[in-house]
Design an enzyme around this catalytic site. Structure first.
Site, PDB file in Angstrom:
ATOM      1  N   SER A  10      -5.432   9.004 -12.724  1.00  0.00           N
ATOM      2  CA  SER A  10      -6.818   9.344 -13.072  1.00  0.00           C
ATOM      3  C   SER A  10      -7.327  10.435 -12.127  1.00  0.00           C
ATOM      4  O   SER A  10      -6.559  11.032 -11.374  1.00  0.00           O
ATOM      5  CB  SER A  10      -7.681   8.097 -12.912  1.00  0.00           C
ATOM      6  N   ASP A  32       1.774   5.816 -14.796  1.00  0.00           N
ATOM      7  CA  ASP A  32       0.492   5.314 -15.279  1.00  0.00           C
ATOM      8  C   ASP A  32       0.754   4.556 -16.569  1.00  0.00           C
ATOM      9  O   ASP A  32       1.569   4.992 -17.398  1.00  0.00           O
ATOM     10  CB  ASP A  32      -0.458   6.498 -15.536  1.00  0.00           C
ATOM     11  N   HIS A 135     -18.362   3.427  15.057  1.00  0.00           N
ATOM     12  CA  HIS A 135     -17.529   2.659  15.995  1.00  0.00           C
ATOM     13  C   HIS A 135     -17.515   1.160  15.713  1.00  0.00           C
ATOM     14  O   HIS A 135     -18.521   0.572  15.314  1.00  0.00           O
ATOM     15  CB  HIS A 135     -18.030   2.885  17.425  1.00  0.00           C
TER      16      HIS A 135
END
Ligand code: COA
Length: 209
Positions: A10, A32, A135
């Site tokens: 996709s 796919d 963080h």
């Protein structure tokens, strides 16, 4: 020549292929389940479906599952891991990883994303274009952080969460499992499992799923 097989052709797959190119893969092919009907105009060949992919384990250096839907990505990636396929992570060279930031297997970190110090990304994560994970964030397994999102320091994002484009999660927030955060939302308090939240400040939309 580094050879990569990607499951999922996709739009997301296309972007993943670009990241793979930037990471040094020179031969990229797709598989796919819409093969052979798949009519999308990829520059890369689509060689077959899932079963065809399972038959070519020895032919590629690495495998990647490029499916945006978190549950489907989980099923397919877990299957490849269980069958000892060489699953890789892809981190675009323009992404910045701070000290002790870690990315688990099957993740893609898109161009311009920043994972600051001590961030940990779980298995099968998508950290989309230009998102900033501050963080000490803990991002669970099979999470999709959409493009241009910001996640404040010390936040914990549960497994299977989907954070829509441009959303902001404040610092030290906990999203439980499978929370969906709408595009542009601003999350300022903890969110219980399986809720969809939108708006600023983000609140649940009531739906009969
Ligand atoms: C949150 C979301 C998943 C909800 O989708 P949905 O369950 O199909 O919901 P609906 O479109 O039926 O909308 C339900 C209500 O929420 C509102 N709403 C939906 N998304 C919203 C958003 N991001 N911000 C504010 N309100 C939103 C709708 O206007 C609608 O309000 P109404 O009942 O008053 O008309 C979706 O709108 C969204 O934001 N997806 C993110 C898309 C994205 O980031 N894509 C990039 C991928 S790389």
């Amino acid at each position: 020549v580094k050879r990569l097989a990607i499951y999922g052709a996709s739009g997301h797959g296309k972007v993943v292929a670009d990241v793979a190119l930037a990471c040094g893969y020179s031969e990229i092919v797709f598989f796919d389940d819409r093969f052979p009907e798949l009519s999308r105009n990829l520059i890369w060949p689509v060689l077959g479906d899932w079963d065809d992919l399972l038959a070519v384990k020895a032919e590629f250096d690495s495998f990647f599952v490029a499916v945006g839907d978190n549950s489907t990505r989980c099923i397919k990636l877990q299957a490849l891991i269980d069958m000892s396929f060489p699953v890789t992570s892809l981190v675009h060279p323009s992404a910045i990883l701070g000290s002790f930031a870690t990315v688990s297997s099957g993740c893609v970190v898109m161009p311009g994303a920043i994972l600051n110090a001590s961030v940990a990304i779980g298995v099968g994560g998508i950290i989309n274009t230009a998102s900033v994970i501050e963080h000490d964030c803990r991002i669970g397994d099979f999470v999709h952080v959409g493009p241009n999102c910001a996640v404040g320091g010390g936040s914990v994002i549960g497994d299977y969460c989907w954070i829509g484009i441009g959303a902001t999660i404040s610092n030290n927030i906990e999203l439980n499992k499978a929370v969906v955060v709408g595009a542009g939302a601003v999350v300022v308090k903890n969110i219980a499992a399986n809720l969809t939240v939108v708006g600023c400040p983000a609140s649940p939309i009531k739906k009969d799923y």
